[in-house]
Write a protein that holds these residues in place. Structure first.
Motif, PDB file in Angstrom:
ATOM      1  N   ARG A 151       0.998  -1.150   0.031  1.00  0.00           N
ATOM      2  CA  ARG A 151       0.075   0.026  -0.025  1.00  0.00           C
ATOM      3  C   ARG A 151       1.050   1.184   0.035  1.00  0.00           C
ATOM      4  NH1 ARG A 151      -3.031  -2.742   4.051  1.00  0.00           N
ATOM      5  NH2 ARG A 151      -5.239  -3.623   3.168  1.00  0.00           N
ATOM      6  N   TRP A 154       2.520   1.572  -3.471  1.00  0.00           N
ATOM      7  CA  TRP A 154       1.256   2.134  -4.536  1.00  0.00           C
ATOM      8  C   TRP A 154       1.153   3.598  -4.209  1.00  0.00           C
ATOM      9  CZ3 TRP A 154      -3.586   4.271  -4.135  1.00  0.00           C
ATOM     10  CH2 TRP A 154      -4.407   4.202  -5.264  1.00  0.00           C
ATOM     11  N   VAL A 158       1.542   6.099  -7.358  1.00  0.00           N
ATOM     12  CA  VAL A 158       0.415   7.051  -7.599  1.00  0.00           C
ATOM     13  C   VAL A 158       0.857   8.704  -7.434  1.00  0.00           C
ATOM     14  CG1 VAL A 158      -1.976   7.740  -7.245  1.00  0.00           C
ATOM     15  CG2 VAL A 158      -1.389   5.515  -7.178  1.00  0.00           C
ATOM     16  N   LEU A 222       3.565   0.716 -11.178  1.00  0.00           N
ATOM     17  CA  LEU A 222       2.461   0.674 -10.526  1.00  0.00           C
ATOM     18  C   LEU A 222       1.738  -0.512 -10.664  1.00  0.00           C
ATOM     19  CD1 LEU A 222       0.435   2.498  -8.574  1.00  0.00           C
ATOM     20  CD2 LEU A 222      -0.477   3.583 -10.621  1.00  0.00           C
ATOM     21  N   THR A 223       1.982  -1.150 -11.838  1.00  0.00           N
ATOM     22  CA  THR A 223       1.298  -2.363 -12.051  1.00  0.00           C
ATOM     23  C   THR A 223       1.611  -3.471 -10.961  1.00  0.00           C
ATOM     24  OG1 THR A 223       3.078  -3.254 -13.482  1.00  0.00           O
ATOM     25  CG2 THR A 223       1.142  -2.233 -14.571  1.00  0.00           C
ATOM     26  N   THR A 226      -0.061  -2.772  -7.603  1.00  0.00           N
ATOM     27  CA  THR A 226      -1.834  -2.906  -8.131  1.00  0.00           C
ATOM     28  C   THR A 226      -2.145  -4.379  -8.031  1.00  0.00           C
ATOM     29  OG1 THR A 226      -1.859  -0.689  -9.226  1.00  0.00           O
ATOM     30  CG2 THR A 226      -3.566  -2.161  -9.752  1.00  0.00           C
ATOM     31  N   ALA A 227      -1.278  -5.241  -8.902  1.00  0.00           N
ATOM     32  CA  ALA A 227      -1.596  -6.592  -8.975  1.00  0.00           C
ATOM     33  C   ALA A 227      -1.321  -7.231  -7.642  1.00  0.00           C
ATOM     34  CB  ALA A 227      -0.574  -7.233  -9.921  1.00  0.00           C
ATOM     35  N   LEU A 229      -1.871  -6.220  -4.527  1.00  0.00           N
ATOM     36  CA  LEU A 229      -2.960  -5.780  -3.770  1.00  0.00           C
ATOM     37  C   LEU A 229      -4.328  -6.388  -4.295  1.00  0.00           C
ATOM     38  CD1 LEU A 229      -2.074  -2.208  -2.764  1.00  0.00           C
ATOM     39  CD2 LEU A 229      -1.843  -4.222  -1.421  1.00  0.00           C
ATOM     40  N   LEU A 231      -5.964  -5.168  -7.017  1.00  0.00           N
ATOM     41  CA  LEU A 231      -6.895  -4.237  -7.361  1.00  0.00           C
ATOM     42  C   LEU A 231      -7.282  -4.240  -8.717  1.00  0.00           C
ATOM     43  CD1 LEU A 231      -5.153  -0.980  -5.708  1.00  0.00           C
ATOM     44  CD2 LEU A 231      -6.948  -2.286  -4.581  1.00  0.00           C
ATOM     45  N   LEU A 232      -6.181  -4.945  -9.443  1.00  0.00           N
ATOM     46  CA  LEU A 232      -6.662  -5.276 -11.085  1.00  0.00           C
ATOM     47  C   LEU A 232      -6.161  -6.628 -10.999  1.00  0.00           C
ATOM     48  CD1 LEU A 232      -5.404  -2.037 -12.997  1.00  0.00           C
ATOM     49  CD2 LEU A 232      -7.881  -3.121 -12.591  1.00  0.00           C
TER      50      LEU A 232
END
Length: 258
Positions: A151, A154, A158, A222-223, A226-227, A229, A231-232
């Motif tokens: 987090r 991330w 961001v 960022l991928t 994001t992956a 966590l 999130l995507l």
């Protein structure tokens, strides 16, 4: 003959570049990072090939996959040990950012958010390595610490992405203003002012390229959190490829800065 070849190799520019690169902690980290994500990418490709075959994998394929997995884990642990305690640096930068006055409010806010995210990421990362690799700390829920680190990373990425986009927007506006000024100066035949305008245009172009590079690197990196966590729904190949590309970008930045 052999001694002359050895002497030429030892004194070559390639050897000098390597020694300067390897002498930096950041350089060694980027090399380990590239190895980590490239091994992760190869492991994904091997796994995908095995799944597409639809038959029992061969012993050599399983050995190859096991080796790549070990390399990935070893490089990840090595990098965590190398950067352990670095949260103190980001804590110092965070405090400086909070007390820094003047300048653009948006840039300062995004810079503070980036430093805060990196502080949380590095702190949780250091605590995690004390548990997993060194065994000096016993954690009830190591996965929770990992998620906290993700987090923080991330948030930092961001903020870095938004800061790069914000700076890029300002540079595009400045570039358009300079173009209008140049057209006006050309009509008035003001040679000196036109030369000054050209110099500033070149400076803006250099900053613009750096901002674009920052946005691309932050977007690719960022991928990964994001992956991580969830999130995507990005597959392992996309994440590994993104990490490999940004690692090469980091290596290039270090080499070009010399």
């Amino acid at each position: 003959m052999l001694m002359s070849i050895v002497a030429a190799a030892a004194n070559s520019s390639a050897t000098a570049t390597y020694m300067k690169y390897a002498s930096q902690l950041t350089g060694r980290d980027k090399a380990c990072r590239f190895t980590q994500y490239f091994a992760r990418l190869l492991a994904y490709l091997v796994t995908r090939r095995i799944s597409l075959q639809g038959t029992k994998p061969s012993a050599s394929a399983l050995d190859w996959l096991s080796t790549l997995t070990k390399i990935q884990g070893t490089m990840s642990t090595t990098r965590k040990i190398l950067r352990s305690g670095k949260f103190i640096d980001f804590f110092h930068l965070l405090v400086r950012s909070l007390h820094q006055g003047g300048g653009d409010e948006v840039e300062r806010l995004l810079n503070t958010g980036h430093k805060l995210g990196m502080f949380v990421f590095m702190l949780a990362d250091s605590v995690g390595i004390l548990h997993s690799a060194l065994g000096l700390v016993r954690l009830r829920d190591p996965q929770k610490v990992t998620r906290v680190a993700m987090r923080g990373w991330w948030l930092a990425l961001v903020c870095q992405l938004m800061a790069g986009a914000y700076q890029l927007r300002a540079l595009v506006i400045r570039e358009a203003d300079l173009n209008r000024v140049r057209r006006h100066l050309e009509k008035d035949a003001d040679v000196m002012a036109d030369r000054e305008c050209v110099v500033e245009e070149r400076a803006v172009m250099v900053k613009k390229r750096a901002a674009v590079r920052q946005v691309v690197a932050a977007a690719l990196d960022l991928t990964i959190p994001t992956a991580g966590l969830g999130l995507l729904g990005l597959n392992e190949g996309v994440v590994a490829l993104a990490g490999t590309i940004t690692s090469l970008m980091g290596v290039q930045d270090i080499l070009c800065s010399k």
